[in-house]
Design a protein around this motif. Structure first.
Motif, PDB file in Angstrom:
ATOM      1  N   TYR A  65       0.811  -1.219   0.000  1.00  0.00           N
ATOM      2  CA  TYR A  65       0.000   0.000   0.000  1.00  0.00           C
ATOM      3  C   TYR A  65       0.849   1.277   0.000  1.00  0.00           C
ATOM      4  CZ  TYR A  65      -4.300   2.650   0.686  1.00  0.00           C
ATOM      5  OH  TYR A  65      -5.355   3.492   0.506  1.00  0.00           O
ATOM      6  N   GLN A  66       1.855   1.313   0.862  1.00  0.00           N
ATOM      7  CA  GLN A  66       2.689   2.518   0.940  1.00  0.00           C
ATOM      8  C   GLN A  66       3.374   2.794  -0.398  1.00  0.00           C
ATOM      9  OE1 GLN A  66       4.585   4.346   4.383  1.00  0.00           O
ATOM     10  NE2 GLN A  66       5.058   2.251   4.944  1.00  0.00           N
ATOM     11  N   ALA A  67       3.882   1.724  -1.013  1.00  0.00           N
ATOM     12  CA  ALA A  67       4.585   1.893  -2.283  1.00  0.00           C
ATOM     13  C   ALA A  67       3.633   2.412  -3.353  1.00  0.00           C
ATOM     14  CB  ALA A  67       5.188   0.564  -2.718  1.00  0.00           C
ATOM     15  N   LYS A  68       2.437   1.870  -3.355  1.00  0.00           N
ATOM     16  CA  LYS A  68       1.432   2.250  -4.355  1.00  0.00           C
ATOM     17  C   LYS A  68       1.043   3.729  -4.172  1.00  0.00           C
ATOM     18  CE  LYS A  68      -2.112   1.081  -7.226  1.00  0.00           C
ATOM     19  NZ  LYS A  68      -1.941   0.719  -8.607  1.00  0.00           N
ATOM     20  N   VAL A  69       0.809   4.115  -2.936  1.00  0.00           N
ATOM     21  CA  VAL A  69       0.431   5.510  -2.661  1.00  0.00           C
ATOM     22  C   VAL A  69       1.591   6.440  -3.035  1.00  0.00           C
ATOM     23  CG1 VAL A  69      -0.068   7.166  -0.800  1.00  0.00           C
ATOM     24  CG2 VAL A  69      -1.282   4.989  -0.892  1.00  0.00           C
ATOM     25  N   GLY A  70       2.804   6.026  -2.675  1.00  0.00           N
ATOM     26  CA  GLY A  70       3.977   6.847  -2.974  1.00  0.00           C
ATOM     27  C   GLY A  70       4.152   7.059  -4.468  1.00  0.00           C
ATOM     28  N   ALA A  71       4.017   5.962  -5.222  1.00  0.00           N
ATOM     29  CA  ALA A  71       4.186   6.057  -6.672  1.00  0.00           C
ATOM     30  C   ALA A  71       3.087   6.923  -7.279  1.00  0.00           C
ATOM     31  CB  ALA A  71       4.155   4.660  -7.284  1.00  0.00           C
ATOM     32  N   ALA A  72       1.866   6.748  -6.793  1.00  0.00           N
ATOM     33  CA  ALA A  72       0.739   7.527  -7.332  1.00  0.00           C
ATOM     34  C   ALA A  72       0.884   9.000  -6.980  1.00  0.00           C
ATOM     35  CB  ALA A  72      -0.573   6.985  -6.786  1.00  0.00           C
ATOM     36  N   ALA A  73       1.392   9.280  -5.790  1.00  0.00           N
ATOM     37  CA  ALA A  73       1.584  10.676  -5.382  1.00  0.00           C
ATOM     38  C   ALA A  73       2.616  11.342  -6.288  1.00  0.00           C
ATOM     39  CB  ALA A  73       2.042  10.739  -3.930  1.00  0.00           C
ATOM     40  N   GLY A  74       3.671  10.585  -6.608  1.00  0.00           N
ATOM     41  CA  GLY A  74       4.733  11.126  -7.461  1.00  0.00           C
ATOM     42  C   GLY A  74       4.230  11.467  -8.844  1.00  0.00           C
ATOM     43  N   SER A  75       3.268  10.673  -9.351  1.00  0.00           N
ATOM     44  CA  SER A  75       2.771  10.924 -10.713  1.00  0.00           C
ATOM     45  C   SER A  75       1.434  11.654 -10.699  1.00  0.00           C
ATOM     46  CB  SER A  75       2.638   9.595 -11.457  1.00  0.00           C
ATOM     47  OG  SER A  75       1.756   8.739 -10.756  1.00  0.00           O
ATOM     48  N   LYS A  76       1.078  12.242  -9.556  1.00  0.00           N
ATOM     49  CA  LYS A  76      -0.197  12.989  -9.402  1.00  0.00           C
ATOM     50  C   LYS A  76      -1.380  12.133  -9.857  1.00  0.00           C
ATOM     51  CE  LYS A  76       1.684  17.388  -8.930  1.00  0.00           C
ATOM     52  NZ  LYS A  76       2.938  16.915  -8.357  1.00  0.00           N
ATOM     53  N   ASP A  77      -1.359  10.886  -9.431  1.00  0.00           N
ATOM     54  CA  ASP A  77      -2.350   9.938  -9.916  1.00  0.00           C
ATOM     55  C   ASP A  77      -3.109   9.286  -8.768  1.00  0.00           C
ATOM     56  OD1 ASP A  77      -3.578   8.804 -12.052  1.00  0.00           O
ATOM     57  OD2 ASP A  77      -2.222   7.082 -12.186  1.00  0.00           O
ATOM     58  N   LEU A  78      -3.267  10.024  -7.676  1.00  0.00           N
ATOM     59  CA  LEU A  78      -3.988   9.476  -6.520  1.00  0.00           C
ATOM     60  C   LEU A  78      -5.488   9.421  -6.810  1.00  0.00           C
ATOM     61  CD1 LEU A  78      -2.120  11.322  -3.623  1.00  0.00           C
ATOM     62  CD2 LEU A  78      -2.239   8.844  -3.909  1.00  0.00           C
ATOM     63  N   PRO A  79      -6.190   8.505  -6.160  1.00  0.00           N
ATOM     64  CA  PRO A  79      -7.644   8.450  -6.361  1.00  0.00           C
ATOM     65  C   PRO A  79      -8.314   9.623  -5.629  1.00  0.00           C
ATOM     66  CG  PRO A  79      -6.999   6.920  -4.656  1.00  0.00           C
ATOM     67  CD  PRO A  79      -5.725   7.518  -5.172  1.00  0.00           C
ATOM     68  N   ASP A  80      -9.624   9.743  -5.780  1.00  0.00           N
ATOM     69  CA  ASP A  80     -10.335  10.830  -5.089  1.00  0.00           C
ATOM     70  C   ASP A  80     -10.272  10.644  -3.580  1.00  0.00           C
ATOM     71  OD1 ASP A  80     -11.480  12.285  -7.403  1.00  0.00           O
ATOM     72  OD2 ASP A  80     -12.420  10.351  -7.781  1.00  0.00           O
ATOM     73  N   LEU A  81     -10.393   9.393  -3.150  1.00  0.00           N
ATOM     74  CA  LEU A  81     -10.397   9.094  -1.714  1.00  0.00           C
ATOM     75  C   LEU A  81      -9.399   7.980  -1.454  1.00  0.00           C
ATOM     76  CD1 LEU A  81     -14.216   8.796  -1.721  1.00  0.00           C
ATOM     77  CD2 LEU A  81     -13.140  10.224   0.002  1.00  0.00           C
ATOM     78  N   PHE A  82      -8.614   8.106  -0.393  1.00  0.00           N
ATOM     79  CA  PHE A  82      -7.839   6.925  -0.029  1.00  0.00           C
ATOM     80  C   PHE A  82      -7.712   6.810   1.483  1.00  0.00           C
ATOM     81  CE2 PHE A  82      -4.485  10.058  -0.531  1.00  0.00           C
ATOM     82  CZ  PHE A  82      -3.485   9.712   0.376  1.00  0.00           C
ATOM     83  N   ALA A  83      -7.896   5.559   1.912  1.00  0.00           N
ATOM     84  CA  ALA A  83      -7.772   5.252   3.332  1.00  0.00           C
ATOM     85  C   ALA A  83      -6.325   4.893   3.609  1.00  0.00           C
ATOM     86  CB  ALA A  83      -8.690   4.090   3.682  1.00  0.00           C
ATOM     87  N   SER A  84      -5.960   4.976   4.878  1.00  0.00           N
ATOM     88  CA  SER A  84      -4.588   4.617   5.234  1.00  0.00           C
ATOM     89  C   SER A  84      -4.573   4.079   6.652  1.00  0.00           C
ATOM     90  CB  SER A  84      -3.691   5.853   5.152  1.00  0.00           C
ATOM     91  OG  SER A  84      -2.510   5.649   5.906  1.00  0.00           O
ATOM     92  N   ASP A  85      -3.698   3.121   6.889  1.00  0.00           N
ATOM     93  CA  ASP A  85      -3.441   2.697   8.261  1.00  0.00           C
ATOM     94  C   ASP A  85      -3.160   3.974   9.051  1.00  0.00           C
ATOM     95  OD1 ASP A  85      -2.320   1.810  10.657  1.00  0.00           O
ATOM     96  OD2 ASP A  85      -1.385   0.078   9.716  1.00  0.00           O
ATOM     97  N   VAL A  86      -3.879   4.143  10.130  1.00  0.00           N
ATOM     98  CA  VAL A  86      -3.835   5.424  10.843  1.00  0.00           C
ATOM     99  C   VAL A  86      -2.421   5.809  11.280  1.00  0.00           C
ATOM    100  CG1 VAL A  86      -4.366   4.424  13.114  1.00  0.00           C
ATOM    101  CG2 VAL A  86      -5.019   6.791  12.614  1.00  0.00           C
ATOM    102  N   VAL A  87      -1.535   4.839  11.503  1.00  0.00           N
ATOM    103  CA  VAL A  87      -0.183   5.197  11.951  1.00  0.00           C
ATOM    104  C   VAL A  87       0.654   5.818  10.834  1.00  0.00           C
ATOM    105  CG1 VAL A  87      -0.123   3.496  13.822  1.00  0.00           C
ATOM    106  CG2 VAL A  87       0.734   2.862  11.560  1.00  0.00           C
ATOM    107  N   PHE A  88       0.248   5.609   9.578  1.00  0.00           N
ATOM    108  CA  PHE A  88       0.990   6.209   8.464  1.00  0.00           C
ATOM    109  C   PHE A  88       0.425   7.565   8.050  1.00  0.00           C
ATOM    110  CE2 PHE A  88       1.819   1.569   7.227  1.00  0.00           C
ATOM    111  CZ  PHE A  88       3.000   1.536   7.937  1.00  0.00           C
ATOM    112  N   VAL A  89      -0.709   7.915   8.615  1.00  0.00           N
ATOM    113  CA  VAL A  89      -1.365   9.165   8.215  1.00  0.00           C
ATOM    114  C   VAL A  89      -0.461  10.394   8.394  1.00  0.00           C
ATOM    115  CG1 VAL A  89      -3.211  10.759   8.912  1.00  0.00           C
ATOM    116  CG2 VAL A  89      -3.757   8.397   8.356  1.00  0.00           C
ATOM    117  N   PRO A  90       0.264  10.523   9.524  1.00  0.00           N
ATOM    118  CA  PRO A  90       1.121  11.708   9.672  1.00  0.00           C
ATOM    119  C   PRO A  90       2.110  11.886   8.520  1.00  0.00           C
ATOM    120  CG  PRO A  90       0.944  10.583  11.773  1.00  0.00           C
ATOM    121  CD  PRO A  90       0.294   9.700  10.750  1.00  0.00           C
TER     122      PRO A  90
END
Lengths: 439, 320
Positions: free
Chosen positions: A96-121
């Motif tokens: 999950y972290q890798a996927k979110v990181g890669a998507a963030a880098g390419s401005k390709d995040l979905p409209d909504l995404f959940a995250s394990d609360v400890v990674f939210v910060p």
């Protein structure tokens, strides 16, 4: 085929050949193997609108596999009752972290995404979520939301996430085994020493029955199930900034000593030493373990014929606490449909979704004012779990993942040395944990 | 050289027919056209390699010199810190040592076993085809799937192996196949050997079948024993195939990741962390792409050096 290129030809061909081979190896492995502009989103805290927009928009949403059932239930109910439509993608938890990181880098995040609360910060400080302060504050039940999740998602006084699924650590105990061991099935342990006595009493039954179980090679399991015993005694595990560990306190050492005693005396079910977290929740349902900490989200998944009780995780001399885990969710900073995305978030926190979807599935509600509802009233165990939210903690640390969840991180080393070793390295290992937190 | 090539292809005995109006191609034009054809054939591969290997390699090179958090993108130069930080990690040297140890064990065991299997099934006799298929079948399975399968088999809580051993009375307690550094390493080696022995067997089988039968007959007529024939004929003539297997196996083992990621996660107590796992950890646990890229460049340099040396050895073997 002789070379015609002179002495250099040899080397050039060799290097060319090696590069070509490496290129092939990079494609087929054989035997061994931005500063994100807050473009769209809900910027400026979002319009002060408690309900958002339901106009038939198509929304995308990501969640991790660990909380798939809860996310799927909410999305299914929302799609059935709204014009907007959410397309949910479930991603393997470890990726999950890798996927979110890669998507963030390419401005390709979905409209909504959940995250394990400890990674939210990590995500809020990197600008991946839209600011929804205004929207959250406009909710009539804003102060009743699980504050541990709200705090984890607050960065520089702005709110970025709301609770999505709550997963609390609680004790499950097998009432049938308690009866066989001549223990009162209505009196679960209220202190670590009682837990110790009861686990040993059940273990004495023999015939493949064990007193307790834990994930001994799983850092995430350790923070989730051991830390509540430290909190229950009124101690902390990290400093406020999340840059220093306090995991070598006397209370912490008492907790490790108890677990080490279980290992030494073979009170623990086989496999604890190797358990990486993949199957740790699959041991209790077999009905051969007396009492162990478990995620609250597994209550609804337990066999119907298993007579189990639920109790808070106690401290060495009493008290109670829990790790308020699970997922928080926010609108991505690049979403072009922030109003529609907020419509889902606001609905998911409302009475109907929380009671008829979340509570109906025996999951923990995200609002303290709904802790007692028609479903929990029918099952007192749910009330026990729901009421624990106010006693719970969600630790805050920017470097949480690399320190505590990483299977090669310093916390797992501390855990294993403390429980499978002789406990002499706790102070030194705690320094390594602090070093990783302040990295 | 061009003229020579052109001369080779120029007609020497035919004069053009009188009705022919199109001018005949000059040697130079024909050469240019052949060159263009060659380029056209090579272009798809060249584009593929450029897009999927060279450009990413350049990006990794840039990353390795930059401060590049996973969640925030490039934040400027961070050289040589990325390289020194990577080498300073407490896991770095143990991971290097472990990867080398694993590579040596896997390479030796795999090649010996693959050669034995190839020798066993090289003759056309009843059942040979069946056994070739059986030995090769595990290779058809993906490495991640095979690792998951073995993880299930090895699990002391859910796997059958431990229960079978207990049932047979060979052990009293559940066996922890991945519980110690030695057993975790050997259990992983067993998986890899099971999965890849058939693949390397096939390569060696092709090599064996390229050896002319007459050579063996001549040796037998000279009274050579089986051992002598194996040492003096089979092994020397099989050297190119063995070298290829060696190259693939060493490269693959040095890049080991999937099997350890799934089976051991680098445990117990960080004793089975491989170099590629370190790269993954830097990138996706510590969210530091700069250091991960620096580690990748180091691994690439080592692989390049090893492959050059192995190619050189292979060429020498061919020439001799």
């Amino acid at each position: 085929m002789g070379s015609t290129a002179g002495p250099l030809g040899h080397t050039r061909r060799l290097v060319t050949g090696a590069v070509a081979l490496l290129a092939a190896a990079s494609l087929v492995t054989a035997c061994g193997s931005g500063e994100d502009d807050s473009g769209g989103g809900g910027g400026k805290g979002g319009a002060v609108d408690a309900t958002g927009t339901d106009d038939g928009a198509k929304l995308t949403m990501w969640t991790r596999a660990a909380t798939r059932p809860q996310s799927e239930a909410l999305v299914k109910a929302y799609n059935a009752s709204h014009k907007n439509e959410i397309e949910l993608t479930v991603i393997p938890t470890d990726d999950y972290q890798a996927k979110v990181g890669a998507a963030a880098g390419s401005k390709d995040l979905p409209d909504l995404f959940a995250s394990d609360v400890v990674f939210v910060p990590n995500y809020t400080s990197s600008g991946l979520f839209a600011d929804i302060t205004g929207r959250v504050d406009a909710l009539p039940f804003a102060d009743k939301l699980a504050q541990s999740h709200i705090k984890a998602g607050t960065y520089e006084d702005k709110k970025y996430v709301v609770p999505h699924t709550l997963d609390l650590s609680v004790l499950f105990y097998n009432k049938e085994l308690y009866k066989q061991a001549k223990l009162d099935p209505e009196k679960p342990p209220t202190s670590l020493s009682e837990w110790d006595q009861q686990a040993r009493a059940v273990d004495a039954l023999g015939k493949g029955v064990n007193g307790t179980f834990f994930g001994g090679n799983c850092g995430g399991c350790g923070v989730f199930t051991w830390w509540p015993s430290i909190w229950a005694a009124g101690d902390e595990v990290l400093n406020k900034e999340g840059t220093e560990a306090e995991l070598s306190s006397d209370t912490a050492k008492k907790v490790y000593d108890t677990y080490r005693g279980w290992v030494d005396d073979d009170i623990v079910a086989p496999g604890a030493r190797d358990e990486t977290g993949t199957t740790w929740t699959g041991v209790f349902p077999k009905g051969k373990v007396g009492v162990m900490p478990m995620p609250s989200t597994t209550l609804g998944l337990m066999p119907k014929d298993l007579d189990l009780g639920v109790a808070p995780i106690p401290g060495p001399d009493g008290g109670k606490s829990t790790f308020v885990g699970g997922d928080a969710i926010g609108i991505s900073a690049t979403s072009k449909s922030a109003d529609q995305a907020w419509n889902f978030l606001a609905w998911s926190l409302g009475d109907k979704a929380q009671v008829d979807v979340v509570a109906a599935n025996k999951d923990v509600v995200a609002r303290t004012d709904l802790a007692s509802n028609k479903y929990s009233d029918a099952d007192p165990r749910l009330v026990t779990i729901n009421e624990l939210v106010t006693d719970g903690h969600t630790p805050y640390a920017l470097k949480f993942g690399q320190t505590f969840n990483d299977p090669n991180g310093p916390w797992l080393t501390l855990m294993r040395n403390a429980v499978f070793g002789d406990g002499s390295k706790i102070d030194k290992d705690n320094e390594a944990v602090s070093a990783s937190l302040s990295d | 050289m061009q003229v020579k090539a052109a001369d080779r292809t120029a007609p020497t005995h035919r004069s053009p027919p009188e009705h022919r109006t199109r001018p005949r191609r000059t040697p130079t034009r024909r050469w240019t056209s052949r060159k263009a054809q060659g380029l056209a054939y090579a272009a798809p591969t060249a584009v593929f390699v450029t897009v999927f290997f060279l450009l990413p390699l350049l990006l990794v090179g840039q990353m390795s010199l930059s401060d590049w958090p996973l969640l925030a993108g490039d934040r400027g130069v961070n050289a040589p810190e990325n390289y020194t930080d990577a080498a300073d990690s407490t896991l770095f040297w143990p991971a290097v040592r472990f990867t080398l140890l694993y590579t040596v064990i896997v390479t030796v065991v795999l090649l010996v076993l693959a050669l034995l299997l190839a020798l066993l099934v090289q003759e056309f006799r009843p059942g040979a085809g069946f056994f070739r298929t059986v030995y090769f079948l595990p290779s058809a399975l993906g490495l991640a799937s095979a690792s998951l399968l073995f993880w299930g088999l090895y699990s002391p809580t859910t796997g059958p192996l431990s229960s079978i051993l207990e049932g047979l009375g060979l052990v009293d307690d559940p066996v922890s196949f991945l519980g110690t550094s030695t057993s975790a390493l050997l259990s992983t080696v067993f998986l890899i050997v099971w999965k890849f022995a058939g693949f390397y067997m096939l390569i060696l089988l092709v090599g064996l079948q390229r050896i002319p039968h007459e050579v063996y007959e001549a040796a037998r007529m000279d009274g050579a024993s089986r051992g002598q024939i194996f040492r003096s004929i089979t092994l020397p003539l099989l050297r190119p195939s063995l070298a290829l297997c060696l190259l693939l196996c060493v490269t693959g083992s040095l890049l080991a990741f999937d099997q350890f990621f799934i089976l051991t996660k680098g445990g117990p107590d960080n004793t089975t962390v491989t170099v590629v796992q370190l790269i993954y950890r830097e990138a996706f646990q510590r969210l530091d792409l700069g250091t991960a890229a620096a580690l990748s460049i180091m691994v690439l340099a080592v692989l390049l050096l090893l492959n050059v040396l192995q190619f050189r050895g292979l060429r020498r073997a061919d020439e001799s």
